[in-house]
Design an enzyme around this catalytic site. Structure first.
Site, short mmCIF file in Angstrom:
data_model
loop_
_atom_site.label_atom_id
_atom_site.label_comp_id
_atom_site.label_asym_id
_atom_site.label_seq_id
_atom_site.Cartn_x
_atom_site.Cartn_y
_atom_site.Cartn_z
N LYS A 148 0.90 -1.17 0.03
CA LYS A 148 -0.03 -0.01 0.10
C LYS A 148 0.84 1.36 0.04
O LYS A 148 0.61 2.23 -0.92
CB LYS A 148 -1.12 0.10 1.42
CG LYS A 148 -2.04 -0.99 1.33
CD LYS A 148 -2.89 -0.90 2.51
CE LYS A 148 -4.08 -1.69 2.65
NZ LYS A 148 -4.60 -1.63 4.03
N ALA A 185 -1.09 1.05 6.44
CA ALA A 185 -1.31 0.16 7.39
C ALA A 185 -2.06 -0.80 7.15
O ALA A 185 -3.03 -0.56 6.10
CB ALA A 185 -1.66 0.96 8.74
N ASP A 186 -1.92 -2.13 7.50
CA ASP A 186 -2.96 -3.11 7.46
C ASP A 186 -3.09 -3.90 8.75
O ASP A 186 -2.21 -4.07 9.35
CB ASP A 186 -2.39 -4.08 6.35
CG ASP A 186 -3.52 -5.03 5.99
OD1 ASP A 186 -4.56 -4.40 5.34
OD2 ASP A 186 -3.46 -6.37 6.18
N THR A 187 -4.44 -4.02 8.85
CA THR A 187 -4.68 -4.69 10.20
C THR A 187 -5.61 -6.04 9.91
O THR A 187 -6.40 -6.10 8.95
CB THR A 187 -6.07 -3.72 10.94
OG1 THR A 187 -5.05 -2.56 11.27
CG2 THR A 187 -6.24 -4.40 12.43
N ALA A 213 0.26 -3.93 10.74
CA ALA A 213 1.44 -3.52 10.32
C ALA A 213 1.68 -1.99 9.79
O ALA A 213 0.43 -1.66 9.03
CB ALA A 213 2.05 -4.51 9.19
#
Length: 223
Positions: free
Chosen positions: A56, A75-77, A112
């Site tokens: 991303k 970010a990625d959750t 992250a």
């Protein structure tokens, strides 16, 4: 410099991340970051969220005009239980299955973060064609944050009523800790804001490394 203290690029469509950054007094400027988020075969949850956050960030970075004057955050959750990544529910039955899986037990929420900023390499000629603003690859800082969440037992009638509220429809794991879903959360170990979508303690630390102090100056207005 004043503008830098309250502004950065955000490669995310999540309104929750935008709101969390606004809590720090920051005005995120949204950029597009369209990527394939399909998990790779046998990919761990940690590796998955790290890879997606980096992808991303780099996708968003390539959309910026040169030279990039502000850092870019992505970010990625993921909600994880039994090594399974729980995405957003596609329908009511899918949501009910996820809530039943989370009911009465602990699960993990992983986020992250990838933060990119322009770097100057005196030995690398400006204008090099590598697809990055200014012709130079950006500096990158990354962090991975884990929070453990325990749900109380959730009855099917409660899960149905929760689904009818509309809140779970666009939420990973079919619940929102910052909303009505909080009534199911019995205990939490770690960062609360991480479960919402962005761990603010770690995010603020990364931003300070890139010259942005959320405590400097007046808070920016909420976008």
């Amino acid at each position: 410099m004043a503008a830098l203290s309250i502004d950065l690029y955000l490669a995310s469509s999540s309104p929750r991340r935008r709101e969390l950054l606004a809590q720090l007094g920051l005005r995120p400027r949204l950029v597009a970051a369209e990527i394939d988020e399909t998990p790779a075969p046998n990919e761990s949850a940690e590796a998955y969220v790290t890879r997606i956050a980096r992808a991303k960030a780099r996708a968003g970075w390539t959309t910026l005009s040169a030279p990039a004057q502000r850092p870019l955050l992505a970010a990625d959750t993921a909600v994880v239980v039994d090594d399974r990544i729980l995405g957003k529910p596609v329908d009511a039955e899918h949501a009910l299955r996820m809530l039943a899986l989370l009911s009465g037990r602990w699960h993990s929420v992983l986020t992250a973060i990838s933060l990119l900023s322009a770097a100057t390499d005196p030995e690398r000629p400006r204008g090099s064609d590598d697809g990055t603003p200014g012709g130079q690859p950006p500096r990158e800082h990354r962090v991975l944050v884990r929070t453990e969440v325990r749900m109380r037992p959730i009855g099917r009638h409660e899960a149905l009523a929760y689904w009818a509220s509309g809140e779970p429809r666009d939420k990973a794991g079919a619940y929102a800790v910052q909303g009505r879903g909080a009534i199911f959360v019995e205990s939490l170990r770690g960062s609360y804001s991480n479960v919402v979508g962005l761990p603010l303690f770690e995010t603020a630390g990364l931003l300070r490394e890139h010259g942005i102090d959320p405590l400097a100056g007046e808070p920016a207005p909420t976008p």
